[in-house]
Design a protein around this motif. Sequence first.
Motif, PDB file in Angstrom:
ATOM      1  N   GLN A 174      -5.443  -8.189  -9.312  1.00  0.00           N
ATOM      2  CA  GLN A 174      -4.451  -7.116  -8.674  1.00  0.00           C
ATOM      3  C   GLN A 174      -4.154  -6.121  -9.728  1.00  0.00           C
ATOM      4  OE1 GLN A 174      -1.122  -8.525  -5.897  1.00  0.00           O
ATOM      5  NE2 GLN A 174       0.234  -7.486  -7.426  1.00  0.00           N
ATOM      6  N   VAL A 189      -3.363  -3.007  -5.612  1.00  0.00           N
ATOM      7  CA  VAL A 189      -4.564  -3.140  -5.213  1.00  0.00           C
ATOM      8  C   VAL A 189      -5.405  -4.354  -5.658  1.00  0.00           C
ATOM      9  CG1 VAL A 189      -7.099  -1.731  -5.098  1.00  0.00           C
ATOM     10  CG2 VAL A 189      -4.932  -0.600  -5.265  1.00  0.00           C
ATOM     11  N   GLN A 190      -5.782  -5.176  -4.558  1.00  0.00           N
ATOM     12  CA  GLN A 190      -6.323  -6.475  -4.784  1.00  0.00           C
ATOM     13  C   GLN A 190      -8.073  -6.488  -4.795  1.00  0.00           C
ATOM     14  OE1 GLN A 190      -4.442  -9.192  -2.051  1.00  0.00           O
ATOM     15  NE2 GLN A 190      -2.331  -8.989  -3.145  1.00  0.00           N
ATOM     16  N   THR A 191      -8.550  -6.313  -5.833  1.00  0.00           N
ATOM     17  CA  THR A 191     -10.158  -6.195  -5.916  1.00  0.00           C
ATOM     18  C   THR A 191     -10.840  -7.732  -6.407  1.00  0.00           C
ATOM     19  OG1 THR A 191     -10.244  -5.624  -8.259  1.00  0.00           O
ATOM     20  CG2 THR A 191      -9.880  -3.987  -6.536  1.00  0.00           C
ATOM     21  N   ALA A 201      -1.909   2.210   3.220  1.00  0.00           N
ATOM     22  CA  ALA A 201      -2.363   1.479   2.768  1.00  0.00           C
ATOM     23  C   ALA A 201      -3.711   1.107   3.383  1.00  0.00           C
ATOM     24  CB  ALA A 201      -1.614   0.034   2.929  1.00  0.00           C
ATOM     25  N   ALA A 202      -3.919   1.335   4.703  1.00  0.00           N
ATOM     26  CA  ALA A 202      -5.203   1.074   5.494  1.00  0.00           C
ATOM     27  C   ALA A 202      -5.999   2.513   5.056  1.00  0.00           C
ATOM     28  CB  ALA A 202      -4.880   1.322   6.937  1.00  0.00           C
ATOM     29  N   LYS A 229      -7.578   1.712   1.664  1.00  0.00           N
ATOM     30  CA  LYS A 229      -8.497   0.224   1.679  1.00  0.00           C
ATOM     31  C   LYS A 229      -9.697   0.981   2.109  1.00  0.00           C
ATOM     32  CE  LYS A 229      -8.933  -4.318   3.084  1.00  0.00           C
ATOM     33  NZ  LYS A 229     -10.440  -4.255   3.485  1.00  0.00           N
ATOM     34  N   HIS A 230      -9.645   1.789   3.216  1.00  0.00           N
ATOM     35  CA  HIS A 230     -10.878   2.149   3.632  1.00  0.00           C
ATOM     36  C   HIS A 230     -11.576   2.938   2.918  1.00  0.00           C
ATOM     37  CE1 HIS A 230     -13.650   3.863   6.678  1.00  0.00           C
ATOM     38  NE2 HIS A 230     -13.368   5.038   6.286  1.00  0.00           N
ATOM     39  N   ASP A 254     -13.106   0.846  -0.063  1.00  0.00           N
ATOM     40  CA  ASP A 254     -14.188  -0.097   0.444  1.00  0.00           C
ATOM     41  C   ASP A 254     -15.386   0.904   0.618  1.00  0.00           C
ATOM     42  OD1 ASP A 254     -12.883  -2.318   0.791  1.00  0.00           O
ATOM     43  OD2 ASP A 254     -12.407  -1.803   2.977  1.00  0.00           O
ATOM     44  N   ILE A 289     -12.514  -4.704  -2.088  1.00  0.00           N
ATOM     45  CA  ILE A 289     -11.501  -4.444  -1.992  1.00  0.00           C
ATOM     46  C   ILE A 289     -10.753  -5.490  -1.132  1.00  0.00           C
ATOM     47  CG2 ILE A 289      -9.665  -2.877  -1.534  1.00  0.00           C
ATOM     48  CD1 ILE A 289     -11.379  -2.044  -4.095  1.00  0.00           C
ATOM     49  N   ASN A 306      -7.578  -6.176  -0.495  1.00  0.00           N
ATOM     50  CA  ASN A 306      -6.497  -5.677   0.283  1.00  0.00           C
ATOM     51  C   ASN A 306      -5.603  -4.790  -0.671  1.00  0.00           C
ATOM     52  OD1 ASN A 306      -4.654  -5.543   2.207  1.00  0.00           O
ATOM     53  ND2 ASN A 306      -3.451  -7.630   2.071  1.00  0.00           N
ATOM     54  N   VAL A 307      -4.930  -3.745   0.058  1.00  0.00           N
ATOM     55  CA  VAL A 307      -4.110  -2.752  -0.502  1.00  0.00           C
ATOM     56  C   VAL A 307      -2.851  -2.720   0.167  1.00  0.00           C
ATOM     57  CG1 VAL A 307      -3.885  -0.282  -0.805  1.00  0.00           C
ATOM     58  CG2 VAL A 307      -5.993  -1.286  -0.780  1.00  0.00           C
TER      59      VAL A 307
END
Length: 307
Positions: free
Chosen positions: A74, A95-97, A146-147, A150-151, A154, A164, A166-167
């Motif tokens: 994270q 940001v979770q990677t 957030a979406a 993330k997009h 990704d 990725i 989750n954000v």
Amino acid sequence: MTNAYVDFAANAFLGLGLFLLLAIVLSSFFTVQTAETAIITRFGRYVRCAEAGLNWKIPFIEAVDGRMSLRVNQIALTMETKTRDNVFVTIPISVQTRVRAEKAYAAYYSLSDPEAQIRAYVEQVVLGHVPGMTLDEVFASQSGIAAAVKHELDVDMAGFGYEIVNVLVTDIVPDAKVKSAMNDINAAQREQVAAAARGEAEKILVVKKAEAEAESKALQGEGIANQRKAIIEGLRGSIEGFQRTLGDASAKEVMQLVLVTQYFDTLKSIGELNKTNTLFLSHSPAAVQSVSEQILQALSGAEKAKG
């Protein structure tokens, strides 16, 4: 003696050689922890990725160049930008990677500083969305921001071997003065609603009170009318009985008797009430006679007017 010394030296060199060979063989084995991958190179050139468990490499030829964790990592970022209505806000973003095991080579060799790269992409997305929104829209669009982040990540980070997971936009933090003003506006709106509710309640109470008073007056009037009707019926019965007993009694005499009776009944009622104010009355037979004569004159005048 010489042969013995030569044999001892030969055995020593042989033992040392076997020890070094064993040490080399043992050092060629290495372990990789769970949720981790090791980058193996041969003379500096990437060869393969070693998976978790016991692995082997060619001594002096291959080397473990590095290790990469496959766990979710994270990254906490803080973005500051301005909204469309010129309010500066701070947006904490998590940001979770995770490194893709099959693309560990790209993740290890493509980016020198993955966190800085991810930060740059996040700043690009946030600066492309938030300035076109008002402060209220930003608060209502946390999941949308957030979406969008993330997009974008990704698409951009997939080529570098990163996934990725989750954000999260964890908060929207405006300036302290703006937050205080927003709280004041919210409090004023709620007070307005409360005042309207109180006014409506008071209106209902007033209407209900008026309806109850009107109904009470109606019932009171009906009671008074019934009372007067009963009094009239009683007086008529008394007058008829009086005339039957005293056949030669005139209407004037009967009226005087009724008035005297009502006069004393009125005095009795006034005396029975504990909240009656002080009244000054002319209490004498002459006063009663004067009242009766005035009433009889009024009745006579009314009869003549009808005739």
